[in-house]
Design a protein around this motif. Sequence first.
Motif, PDB file in Angstrom:
ATOM      1  N   LYS A   1      38.750  39.235  41.202  1.00 41.92           N
ATOM      2  CA  LYS A   1      39.150  39.611  42.554  1.00 41.92           C
ATOM      3  C   LYS A   1      38.166  39.090  43.588  1.00 41.92           C
ATOM      4  O   LYS A   1      38.531  38.837  44.731  1.00 41.92           O
ATOM      5  CB  LYS A   1      39.301  41.130  42.649  1.00 41.92           C
TER       6      LYS A   1
ATOM      7  N   ALA B   1      39.456  35.872  44.929  1.00 43.83           N
ATOM      8  CA  ALA B   1      40.787  35.846  45.534  1.00 43.83           C
ATOM      9  C   ALA B   1      40.791  35.164  46.890  1.00 43.83           C
ATOM     10  O   ALA B   1      41.628  34.301  47.160  1.00 43.83           O
ATOM     11  CB  ALA B   1      41.344  37.263  45.651  1.00 43.83           C
ATOM     12  N   ASP B   2      39.854  35.548  47.760  1.00 46.28           N
ATOM     13  CA  ASP B   2      39.816  34.962  49.097  1.00 46.28           C
ATOM     14  C   ASP B   2      39.630  33.455  49.037  1.00 46.28           C
ATOM     15  O   ASP B   2      40.255  32.706  49.793  1.00 46.28           O
ATOM     16  CB  ASP B   2      38.696  35.592  49.934  1.00 46.28           C
TER      17      ASP B   2
ATOM     18  N   TRP C   1      42.987  31.759  47.914  1.00 42.46           N
ATOM     19  CA  TRP C   1      43.991  31.729  48.975  1.00 42.46           C
ATOM     20  C   TRP C   1      43.550  30.840  50.131  1.00 42.46           C
ATOM     21  O   TRP C   1      44.379  30.217  50.796  1.00 42.46           O
ATOM     22  CB  TRP C   1      44.301  33.143  49.445  1.00 42.46           C
TER      23      TRP C   1
ATOM     24  N   THR D   1      45.644  41.727  57.927  1.00 43.45           N
ATOM     25  CA  THR D   1      44.818  41.076  56.910  1.00 43.45           C
ATOM     26  C   THR D   1      44.162  42.107  56.005  1.00 43.45           C
ATOM     27  O   THR D   1      44.136  41.948  54.773  1.00 43.45           O
ATOM     28  CB  THR D   1      43.741  40.201  57.577  1.00 43.45           C
TER      29      THR D   1
ATOM     30  N   LEU E   1      46.739  43.638  53.606  1.00 42.11           N
ATOM     31  CA  LEU E   1      47.185  42.741  52.534  1.00 42.11           C
ATOM     32  C   LEU E   1      46.065  42.355  51.572  1.00 42.11           C
ATOM     33  O   LEU E   1      46.336  41.797  50.510  1.00 42.11           O
ATOM     34  CB  LEU E   1      47.784  41.467  53.136  1.00 42.11           C
TER      35      LEU E   1
ATOM     36  N   ARG F   1      46.622  41.091  47.821  1.00 37.25           N
ATOM     37  CA  ARG F   1      46.337  39.674  47.561  1.00 37.25           C
ATOM     38  C   ARG F   1      45.383  39.533  46.378  1.00 37.25           C
ATOM     39  O   ARG F   1      45.577  38.692  45.502  1.00 37.25           O
ATOM     40  CB  ARG F   1      45.739  39.040  48.822  1.00 37.25           C
ATOM     41  N   SER F   2      44.374  40.371  46.337  1.00 38.78           N
ATOM     42  CA  SER F   2      43.434  40.342  45.214  1.00 38.78           C
ATOM     43  C   SER F   2      44.124  40.702  43.906  1.00 38.78           C
ATOM     44  O   SER F   2      43.882  40.087  42.870  1.00 38.78           O
ATOM     45  CB  SER F   2      42.277  41.310  45.469  1.00 38.78           C
TER      46      SER F   2
ATOM     47  N   THR G   1      46.257  37.809  42.713  1.00 41.78           N
ATOM     48  CA  THR G   1      45.388  36.760  42.174  1.00 41.78           C
ATOM     49  C   THR G   1      44.927  37.122  40.775  1.00 41.78           C
ATOM     50  O   THR G   1      44.944  36.292  39.859  1.00 41.78           O
ATOM     51  CB  THR G   1      44.166  36.541  43.083  1.00 41.78           C
TER      52      THR G   1
END
Length: 201
Positions: free
Chosen positions: A108, A111-112, A115, A179, A182, A186-187, A190
């Motif tokens: 995680k 993840a950033d 993306w 943001t 989400l 999002r993490s 991923t």
Amino acid sequence: MALRSLTTWRYYFTPIRQPSPVEMVVNLAFVIPRLLIQGVLMLLDQLTMRATQRAEYLADREAARAASTEAAVTLMDQLLVTDSLAVLLRRETNTVALAGLSSAGKAKDQADEVWARLTTYMAAIPAHDYERKRRAGARRGHSVDATHPPTHLRRDCLLASTPTEAAVLLDDSRQQRITAELARVRSEVTWRIIRDGIEGQ
């Protein structure tokens, strides 16, 4: 409701695999009801196809009202490159998986970065590549799935209507809240993709 009911009945009339002698008789007895249900399902699908596609066009119009015609048309273009984006996503997550990040916490953290690379890739796609994809999509009849009208027709419909400005505008504060909301999802997405990559190795 009708589709769900018919699909449920079709499931109950599905032939038994590797049947015993008695089950073979049951399978034979279910042939006609199963064919009738399948025929009604196909007929219902054909009868509702136009309404389903009309609903997609109306949804596109609402998207244009909310975010502007230009943004909705841009989305149509981006739908054409989802295949290459999926390949890139798989490659990025496989890279993370191969790095030995076999726990959710460690994955995680990446993840950033994953993306961000996908966002950079999308921003770097040149206009002529979208044009090429549009032409290819028009020739092949590209659509998101069987219930959606061809993407190029949806795009043309948006461009043929009166252009609209965005009704929903994001300020910095709202963008930050979205943001943040989400970020966890999002993490999690991923990590699931990375986990599938690890399990597939």
